[in-house]
Design an enzyme around this catalytic site. Structure first.
Site, PDB file in Angstrom:
ATOM      1  N   GLY A 196       0.771  -1.237   0.000  1.00 40.21           N
ATOM      2  CA  GLY A 196       0.000   0.000   0.000  1.00 40.21           C
ATOM      3  C   GLY A 196       0.800   1.284   0.000  1.00 40.21           C
ATOM      4  N   GLY A 250       3.252  -0.473  -6.018  1.00 41.77           N
ATOM      5  CA  GLY A 250       2.307   0.361  -6.745  1.00 41.77           C
ATOM      6  C   GLY A 250       2.534   1.840  -6.537  1.00 41.77           C
ATOM      7  N   TYR A 251       3.515   2.200  -5.689  1.00 39.41           N
ATOM      8  CA  TYR A 251       3.866   3.597  -5.439  1.00 39.41           C
ATOM      9  C   TYR A 251       5.329   3.804  -5.796  1.00 39.41           C
ATOM     10  CZ  TYR A 251      -0.541   4.336  -2.957  1.00 39.41           C
ATOM     11  OH  TYR A 251      -1.866   4.445  -2.649  1.00 39.41           O
ATOM     12  N   HIS A 287      13.737  -5.463  -5.257  1.00 42.09           N
ATOM     13  CA  HIS A 287      14.053  -6.440  -4.218  1.00 42.09           C
ATOM     14  C   HIS A 287      15.393  -7.106  -4.505  1.00 42.09           C
ATOM     15  CE1 HIS A 287      10.352  -6.599  -1.750  1.00 42.09           C
ATOM     16  NE2 HIS A 287       9.792  -6.131  -2.852  1.00 42.09           N
ATOM     17  N   GLU A 329      17.012  -9.091  -2.737  1.00 42.65           N
ATOM     18  CA  GLU A 329      17.029 -10.477  -2.269  1.00 42.65           C
ATOM     19  C   GLU A 329      16.355 -11.429  -3.251  1.00 42.65           C
ATOM     20  OE1 GLU A 329      13.015  -9.054  -1.228  1.00 42.65           O
ATOM     21  OE2 GLU A 329      15.008  -8.175  -1.231  1.00 42.65           O
ATOM     22  N   CYS A 367      12.033  -1.211  -1.283  1.00 41.35           N
ATOM     23  CA  CYS A 367      10.665  -1.086  -1.792  1.00 41.35           C
ATOM     24  C   CYS A 367       9.905  -0.013  -1.013  1.00 41.35           C
ATOM     25  CB  CYS A 367       9.970  -2.445  -1.747  1.00 41.35           C
ATOM     26  SG  CYS A 367       8.509  -2.547  -2.803  1.00 41.35           S
ATOM     27  N   LEU A 368       8.885  -0.386  -0.233  1.00 41.34           N
ATOM     28  CA  LEU A 368       8.165   0.605   0.560  1.00 41.34           C
ATOM     29  C   LEU A 368       9.129   1.339   1.487  1.00 41.34           C
ATOM     30  CD1 LEU A 368       4.789   0.839   1.923  1.00 41.34           C
ATOM     31  CD2 LEU A 368       6.427   0.433   3.749  1.00 41.34           C
TER      32      LEU A 368
END
Length: 353
Positions: free
Chosen positions: A218, A287-288, A324, A326, A243-244
């Site tokens: 999100g 998605g961001y 990512h 990893e 990522c986030l």
């Protein structure tokens, strides 16, 4: 036999075959990965989404728990052109609806052209188009969901590799894939995994050498406490993020993020390093994206759309990646990121007097 229906935000109702029964709703997204379906389905970043596989056959090498990235399936439903019995049985046992025998190419094209869209799903003997539409109607407000971290994070601190001789990493679990901790432990780091809403005191108690913000689902703005930790410890210890985590760090330091049209999800995303001009293939699921990096330097970009894939600050000892490193699934081109992160502990900035 039609036993399932997908009601889409664009007004269509698509017929399908039920492979695991149930009713649900979520944001319809797609991944281009052709292997690694076990890892994708257990990736916490897919929480509250309906995952569509663009590759036509999913499940051709079975289901092995040792490949799982968490302790459960996170997408609310799975959609494919064809699912094998192994995957269908696994999803049914997990209580996750699954459908196949529909044109996933058409769904992917729709998402690419119109963007990720909400959908409702009804699958099983009693499924009807009306039931799918009812699920879709309940999607309203999902994008404003602010407590999603609670659904994917640990509730109590965990420690990995207690006797490790490397740096101690405070891994802020915003929905961390298991292979992130594994990658750090493989380099003999001590990993103190703390909940997404850990306090400053919680982090100070583990006396880390590095603060590491994980991936997660999100909008990064929903992870306010993780941003508080970044603001508190920037300049006092090295910061890293995946990522986030990259998005949270950018926001906390005065940058900005925005929602993408359909995001990056797959294992073949090309990333260019602006310092070396080298291009590597990466695994991604988000998605961001960061729209303004604030005080951080953009060091890597996505070859397809120029979005930031790497942010760094030598002055502040910060290094982040949108993809990512990893993998799991995906290429191992960028595993060296974890060496770079742990190397920051040797060159950490000193707190101001």
């Amino acid at each position: 036999m039609t036993e399932a229906y997908l009601a889409l935000e664009d007004g269509r109702v698509v017929e399908a075959r039920s492979r695991a029964p149930g009713r649900t709703r979520g944001e319809l997204v797609f991944t281009t990965a052709y292997t690694g379906y076990e890892e994708s389905l257990t990736d916490p970043s897919y929480e509250e989404q309906v995952l569509t596989f663009s590759y036509p056959l999913i499940g051709n090498y079975g289901v092995r728990p040792e490949r799982f990235e968490s302790d459960r399936v996170h997408p609310r439903a799975a959609v494919a052109r064809e699912l094998t019995e192994d995957v269908a049985e696994w999803l049914a046992a997990e209580g996750v609806p699954a459908v196949d025998h529909l044109d996933t190419r058409d769904l992917v094209v729709s998402v690419r052209e119109e963007g990720a869209m909400k959908c409702g799903i009804a699958a099983g003997p009693d499924a009807t188009p009306e039931a799918a539409k009812e699920e879709l109607a309940q999607c309203k407000g999902m994008s404003e969901h602010t407590d999603i971290g609670k659904q994917v994070s640990i509730s109590e601190q965990k420690t990995f590799n207690t006797d490790g001789s490397g740096p101690t990493v405070a891994l802020v679990d915003c929905g961390a894939k298991g292979s992130i901790a594994d990658s750090l432990v493989a380099r003999d780091a001590v990993v103190e995994q703390v909940p997404y809403d850990a306090s400053v005191a919680d982090v100070e108690a583990v006396d880390p050498d590095i603060l590491f913000v994980s991936n997660g689902p999100g909008d990064p703005k929903n992870f306010e406490q993780a941003a508080v930790l970044v603001e508190e410890f920037v300049g006092e210890m090295p910061l890293a993020g995946i990522c986030l985590g990259q998005q949270v760090i950018a926001n906390a330091l005065g940058g900005a993020t925005e929602k993408m049209t359909f995001g990056h999800r797959g294992v073949n995303q090309p990333v260019k390093d602006l310092r070396t001009n080298k291009v590597v293939m990466t695994t991604q699921n988000h998605g961001y994206t960061v729209s303004e990096p604030g005080p951080l330097e953009v060091t890597q970009i996505n070859v397809n759309d120029d979005t930031p894939e790497g942010l760094e600050s030598e002055e502040l000892d910060i290094i982040t990646r949108q993809y990512h490193p990893e993998a799991n699934p995906g290429p191992h081109d960028t595993l060296g990121f974890f060496d770079d992160v742990l190397g920051l502990a040797d060159e950490a900035v000193q707190p101001a007097d």
